[in-house]
Scaffold this active site. Structure first.
Site, PDB file in Angstrom:
ATOM      1  N   ASP A  10     -13.321 -11.443 -30.081  1.00  0.00           N
ATOM      2  CA  ASP A  10     -13.654 -11.143 -31.557  1.00  0.00           C
ATOM      3  C   ASP A  10     -14.926 -10.148 -31.561  1.00  0.00           C
ATOM      4  O   ASP A  10     -15.753 -11.058 -32.316  1.00  0.00           O
ATOM      5  CB  ASP A  10     -12.528 -11.571 -32.920  1.00  0.00           C
ATOM      6  CG  ASP A  10     -12.789 -10.703 -33.273  1.00  0.00           C
ATOM      7  OD1 ASP A  10     -11.328 -10.328 -34.267  1.00  0.00           O
ATOM      8  OD2 ASP A  10     -13.993 -10.178 -34.649  1.00  0.00           O
ATOM      9  N   ASP A 110     -12.287  -4.587 -31.990  1.00  0.00           N
ATOM     10  CA  ASP A 110     -12.732  -5.505 -31.475  1.00  0.00           C
ATOM     11  C   ASP A 110     -12.815  -5.707 -31.274  1.00  0.00           C
ATOM     12  O   ASP A 110     -13.274  -7.505 -31.146  1.00  0.00           O
ATOM     13  CB  ASP A 110     -13.932  -5.627 -32.821  1.00  0.00           C
ATOM     14  CG  ASP A 110     -13.101  -6.091 -33.982  1.00  0.00           C
ATOM     15  OD1 ASP A 110     -11.732  -6.129 -33.737  1.00  0.00           O
ATOM     16  OD2 ASP A 110     -14.437  -6.788 -34.426  1.00  0.00           O
ATOM     17  N   GLU A 111     -10.643  -6.519 -30.304  1.00  0.00           N
ATOM     18  CA  GLU A 111     -10.334  -7.764 -30.420  1.00  0.00           C
ATOM     19  C   GLU A 111      -9.792  -7.526 -29.117  1.00  0.00           C
ATOM     20  O   GLU A 111      -9.309  -6.438 -28.887  1.00  0.00           O
ATOM     21  CB  GLU A 111      -9.520  -8.322 -31.918  1.00  0.00           C
ATOM     22  CG  GLU A 111      -8.820  -7.455 -31.896  1.00  0.00           C
ATOM     23  CD  GLU A 111      -7.923  -8.633 -32.587  1.00  0.00           C
ATOM     24  OE1 GLU A 111      -8.305  -9.813 -32.351  1.00  0.00           O
ATOM     25  OE2 GLU A 111      -7.378  -8.165 -34.106  1.00  0.00           O
TER      26      GLU A 111
HETATM   27  P1  TTP Z   1     -12.393  -7.405 -37.821  1.00  0.00           P
HETATM   28  O1  TTP Z   1     -12.610  -7.799 -36.998  1.00  0.00           O
HETATM   29  O2  TTP Z   1     -11.082  -7.717 -38.739  1.00  0.00           O
HETATM   30  O3  TTP Z   1     -13.531  -8.004 -38.791  1.00  0.00           O
HETATM   31  P2  TTP Z   1     -14.918  -7.591 -38.401  1.00  0.00           P
HETATM   32  O4  TTP Z   1     -15.663  -7.530 -37.193  1.00  0.00           O
HETATM   33  O5  TTP Z   1     -16.084  -6.826 -39.297  1.00  0.00           O
HETATM   34  O6  TTP Z   1     -15.625  -9.254 -38.665  1.00  0.00           O
HETATM   35  P3  TTP Z   1     -14.830 -10.718 -37.836  1.00  0.00           P
HETATM   36  O7  TTP Z   1     -16.912 -11.424 -37.920  1.00  0.00           O
HETATM   37  O8  TTP Z   1     -14.858 -11.442 -39.398  1.00  0.00           O
HETATM   38  O9  TTP Z   1     -15.060 -10.204 -36.917  1.00  0.00           O
HETATM   39  O10 TTP Z   1     -12.664  -6.131 -38.314  1.00  0.00           O
HETATM   40  C1  TTP Z   1     -12.819  -5.023 -37.100  1.00  0.00           C
HETATM   41  C2  TTP Z   1     -13.216  -3.915 -37.474  1.00  0.00           C
HETATM   42  O11 TTP Z   1     -11.898  -3.132 -37.932  1.00  0.00           O
HETATM   43  C3  TTP Z   1     -14.179  -4.120 -38.062  1.00  0.00           C
HETATM   44  O12 TTP Z   1     -15.562  -3.945 -38.397  1.00  0.00           O
HETATM   45  C4  TTP Z   1     -14.128  -2.871 -39.743  1.00  0.00           C
HETATM   46  C5  TTP Z   1     -12.520  -2.911 -39.226  1.00  0.00           C
HETATM   47  N1  TTP Z   1     -11.910  -3.327 -40.331  1.00  0.00           N
HETATM   48  C6  TTP Z   1     -10.835  -1.859 -41.482  1.00  0.00           C
HETATM   49  O13 TTP Z   1     -11.463  -0.684 -41.339  1.00  0.00           O
HETATM   50  N2  TTP Z   1     -10.231  -2.277 -42.219  1.00  0.00           N
HETATM   51  C7  TTP Z   1      -9.964  -3.688 -41.827  1.00  0.00           C
HETATM   52  O14 TTP Z   1      -9.376  -3.902 -43.457  1.00  0.00           O
HETATM   53  C8  TTP Z   1     -10.290  -4.689 -41.527  1.00  0.00           C
HETATM   54  C9  TTP Z   1      -9.743  -6.026 -41.377  1.00  0.00           C
HETATM   55  C10 TTP Z   1     -11.210  -3.889 -40.839  1.00  0.00           C
HETATM   56 MG    MG Z   2     -14.122  -8.593 -35.707  1.00  0.00          MG
END
Ligand code: TTP
Ligand code: MG
Length: 368
Positions: A10, A110-111
């Site tokens: 991720d 992103d995962e």
């Molecule tokens: P995530 O992987 O949940 O969050 P992140 O990558 O920003 O942070 P982390 O380091 O905790 O993994 O989500 C990936 C992307 O998806 C995030 O950058 C933006 C988008 N997203 C949204 O638009 N709305 C949301 O509610 C979430 C959780 C994510």
């Molecule tokens: Mg992320």
């Protein structure tokens, strides 16, 4: 199942990290990507924030007005989904190129999961996880976190455990201990509603869940209760499911009776265009190339393609490009048609760059 090795990767604060990479002057400052705050009156939500902004309590899905109240000095940026989609596609390509025949499943922008069982040991899987992280960093200047465990459940929680820029392995022997103190919210499928129900039963941690009689959990959570108890012990048989890349979306139809009737042909052609368009939109793609196909009653087949200057997901652009290709074809001939079809290709993804979602068949044909 216990001998599987599953890896979850991720990206760290993905949208914000891409923005920081594009503009290094943002580094060290609180960055919030999402709706614009409009001096605290903005009505949208936060998509994500970088780790500096998270220190102010700003996180995904919170109202942008609340984020503004928490830190009005933060840098607020609009969502540039096409940019993130492109970066995401490149990251997935890096992983794909290194993972050979391992099953790979992208689950969001992103995962992704990889089934690394073929690597033979958790140690080797950890080295492989580090290889992926290094390759992504070298090529994209972005950090990723990796978790490795015996199931998707464990791998996903593990990737979160050492965020940002971490790689964490949970060996099968310690899976139950690893889960024990975590809040129930960490289990897949437990959203706000189920969490409230569980809290109402006095269940806060996974240990609390294990110590509650099955009947009590099932009485409140229905069938999901049984699954919850399995998850509480780390039992998660979900497989890594490889997806196909969608290269084109097309529809064609063979007339029950060959026809020269321009009204029938045109009506059907627009219907096909419409179906293709709906699938394009449901996949959140934009296309660049459109192709029309037609076969005369003597089976002679023709196709005509056109590539637009820019990718589009607008119905008016698609319709006019399709008609420009198709109308001359049928005005310039007095022949009868047996089959007609339309196809779009060369996609960029609009919202989710998961150009690999969709297990439905890509080309559909019918008879009318
Ligand atoms: P995530 O992987 O949940 O969050 P992140 O990558 O920003 O942070 P982390 O380091 O905790 O993994 O989500 C990936 C992307 O998806 C995030 O950058 C933006 C988008 N997203 C949204 O638009 N709305 C949301 O509610 C979430 C959780 C994510
Ligand atoms: Mg992320």
């Amino acid at each position: 199942m216990s001998d599987r090795i599953i890896l979850h990767l991720d990206m760290d604060c993905f949208f914000a990290a891409v923005e920081e990479r594009e503009d290094p002057s943002l580094r060290g400052k609180p960055v919030v990507v999402g709706a614009l705050p409009e001096g605290g009156r903005g009505r949208g939500v936060v998509s994500t924030s970088n780790y500096v902004a998270r220190k102010f309590g700003i996180k995904s899905a919170m109202p942008i007005s609340a984020a503004y109240r928490a830190c009005s000095d933060a840098i607020f940026l609009p969502v540039r989904m096409e940019l993130y989609a492109k970066v995401s596609n490149r990251i997935m390509e890096i992983i794909r190129s290194l993972s050979g025949s391992m099953l790979m499943e992208q689950v969001s922008v992103d995962e992704m999961y990889l089934d690394c069982t073929s690597l033979g040991s958790f140690d080797t899987a950890k080295m492989f996880g580090e290889t992926l992280r290094t390759a992504i960093f070298n090529q994209e200047k972005l950090t990723a976190s990796v978790g490795i465990g015996s199931s998707k459940l464990i791998a996903k929680i593990a990737s979160d455990a050492k965020k940002p820029n971490g790689c964490f392995v949970v060996l099968p022997g310690v899976t139950e201990d690893f889960l024990a103190l975590l809040p129930v919210r960490m289990l897949p499928g437990v959203g706000e509603k189920t969490e409230t129900v569980l809290h109402g039963l006095g269940i806060k941690t996974i240990t609390d869940l294990r110590n509650t009689p099955e009947e009590t959990v099932v009485a409140r959570c229905g069938n999901f209760g049984e699954r919850l108890l399995e998850l509480a012990y780390g039992i998660d048989p979900r497989e890594v499911v490889a997806q196909r890349v969608i290269k084109s979306i097309g529809r064609s139809t063979t007339f029950r009776k060959d026809t020269r009737d321009k009204t029938i042909i045109m009506e059907k052609f627009l219907e096909l265009c419409n179906e293709v368009y709906r699938e394009l939109i449901s996949n959140e793609f934009k296309f660049k190339t459109i192709t029309v196909v037609y076969r005369y009653s003597n089976f002679e087949i023709h196709d005509r393609s056109h590539s637009l200057q820019k990718p589009t997901n607008e119905w008016s652009s698609m319709k006019s490009a399709a008609l420009q290709l198709f109308v001359p074809a049928f005005l310039e001939t007095r022949r009868t048609f047996r089959l007609i079809g339309v196809r779009v290709s060369h996609f960029t993804s609009n919202v989710r760059p998961i150009a690999i979602i969709g297990l439905r068949s890509r080309r559909k044909s019918s008879t009318v």
